[in-house]
Design an enzyme around this catalytic site. Structure first.
Site, PDB file in Angstrom:
ATOM      1  N   GLU A  18     -28.564  80.364 -32.456  1.00  0.00           N
ATOM      2  CA  GLU A  18     -28.561  79.198 -33.217  1.00  0.00           C
ATOM      3  C   GLU A  18     -28.014  79.060 -34.344  1.00  0.00           C
ATOM      4  OE1 GLU A  18     -31.511  77.022 -32.936  1.00  0.00           O
ATOM      5  OE2 GLU A  18     -32.538  77.317 -31.155  1.00  0.00           O
ATOM      6  N   ASP A  48     -28.735  66.389 -33.639  1.00  0.00           N
ATOM      7  CA  ASP A  48     -28.737  65.476 -32.345  1.00  0.00           C
ATOM      8  C   ASP A  48     -29.978  64.678 -32.040  1.00  0.00           C
ATOM      9  OD1 ASP A  48     -30.553  67.647 -33.565  1.00  0.00           O
ATOM     10  OD2 ASP A  48     -31.133  69.096 -32.173  1.00  0.00           O
ATOM     11  N   THR A  83     -32.372  70.299 -39.212  1.00  0.00           N
ATOM     12  CA  THR A  83     -32.833  71.058 -38.364  1.00  0.00           C
ATOM     13  C   THR A  83     -32.661  72.896 -39.057  1.00  0.00           C
ATOM     14  OG1 THR A  83     -31.824  70.672 -36.188  1.00  0.00           O
ATOM     15  CG2 THR A  83     -32.130  73.215 -36.490  1.00  0.00           C
TER      16      THR A  83
END
Length: 271
Positions: free
Chosen positions: A56, A74, A79
Site C-alpha cells: 500500500e 483509482d 485514500t
C-alpha cells in the site's frame, strides 16, 4: 501457548506414578497445529501490517501511515491511513464518525457532511483545500490512531481472520484473506472478497471441507488475480505473484520469518 505448555508439564511431573495410566494422551500433531498462533497473535499481526504496508505504501513502517492521505486516481477519492480508508467507499466516513463519537469536536468532525455527500464517488467536494492537512493534524492525536486501529480490525482484520479460521486455514491463509478484503472490500460486486472466495470454492475445497490447504490457497490467489485485473488501478498483481504466492510455494503456511518478497519491483525482508 508456551506458558500453558509449561504449566501442563509441571503439573504432570507432580502427578504420582500410579496416576500416569489415566493421564490424557499427548496431543496429536493435528491438534497441536490447530492450536498454533493465528494471524491475530500480536507478532503475526505485526508481520501482516508490514506486508500490507509494503504494497500500500512501499514501506514496512506501517505506523508512519496514520497521517498518509492522497488521491491515487483509482476512482475512490482520497485514500488515507494505515489501511487505505477511502472517501468514496464509506470506510473513511465510518472512521471519522467513530472518531467523532470518541472525541467530539475533533479537527475532522466538520467534514462529516461532505464525507456523506461524496460517499460513492471520487469527488473532493467540501473536502478541499484543507482536508488533507487536517487529516495529518488528526494523526498526531492518539485517539485518532486508536480509531484507525479499531476500524481496521472491525471492518477488515477480524472478519477476514474469522472466515479463514472457519475455512481451516493457517496463518498464511488468514493473511491472504486479510489482504484481499483490504483491497477489494466485502461488498456484493463480482470482485469483492466474498465473491473471490466463492470463485475459489468452485475450483477447490478448503481444509474445513477436507481439501488440501495449498491447492485451495492457489485457487484463491488465482481468483484474486482475476479480480485485480478487472480494474486498471489494481492490474499490477505483484502483491500476489511476487509476495503471497512466493510464501505459498515455499510451503510457509505459518508465515514464519525470515520472509523475502517483492512488490511493484521493490524488495522487502522481515528477518
Amino acid at each position: 501457548m508456551l506458558a500453558i505448555g509449561a504449566l501442563i508439564g509441571s503439573a504432570l511431573v507432580a502427578v504420582p506414578v500410579a496416576a500416569h495410566a489415566t493421564a490424557a494422551p499427548a496431543p496429536t500433531v493435528r491438534s497441536t497445529a490447530a492450536a498454533a498462533a493465528g494471524l491475530d497473535d500480536p507478532a503475526k499481526k505485526e508481520i501482516a501490517m508490514k506486508i500490507v504496508s509494503s504494497a500500500e505504501n512501499s514501506t514496512l513502517d506501517w505506523k508512519a501511515q496514520y497521517k498518509y492521505i492522497e488521491d491515487i486516481g483509482d476512482g475512490r477519492g482520497y485514500t488515507a491511513g494505515i489501511i487505505g480508508f477511502c472517501s468514496g467507499t464509506g470506510d473513511m466516513l465510518d472512521l471519522v464518525e467513530y472518531y467523532t463519537q470518541v472525541k467530539p469536536g475533533n479537527v475532522l468532525a466538520k467534514y462529516l457532511p461532505a464525507l456523506r455527500d461524496v460517499d460513492g464517488s471520487d469527488s473532493h467536494a467540501g473536502l478541499d483545500p484543507n482536508f488533507t492537512g487536517d487529516w495529518a493534524k488528526a494523526a498526531q492525536d492518539a485517539e485518532f490512531r486508536k480509531a484507525q486501529d479499531h476500524e481496521r480490525d472491525r471492518v477488515y482484520f477480524n472478519p477476514s481472520v474469522k472466515q479463514a479460521k472457519s475455512d481451516g486455514l493457517g496463518v498464511l491463509g488468514q493473511f491472504i484473506y486479510y489482504d484481499a478484503i483490504v483491497m477489494h472490500g466485502d461488498g456484493t460486486d463480482s470482485t469483492s472478497f466474498r465473491n473471490i472466495r466463492k470463485r475459489a470454492l468452485s475450483k477447490a475445497k478448503p481444509p474445513s471441507q477436507g481439501g488440501n490447504e495449498t491447492a485451495y490457497l492457489h485457487a484463491f490467489l488465482d481468483a484474486r488475480v482475476w479480480a485485480m485485473k478487472q480494474e486498471e488501478a489494481h492490474s499490477d498483481t505483484s502483491r500476489v505473484d511476487t509476495a503471497q504466492r512466493v510464501f505459498l510455494k515455499k510451503g510457509n503456511l505459518n508465515l514464519n520469518t525470515p520472509l523475502d518478497w517483492k512488490v511493484y519491483g521493490d524488495s522487502f525482508r522481515i528477518g
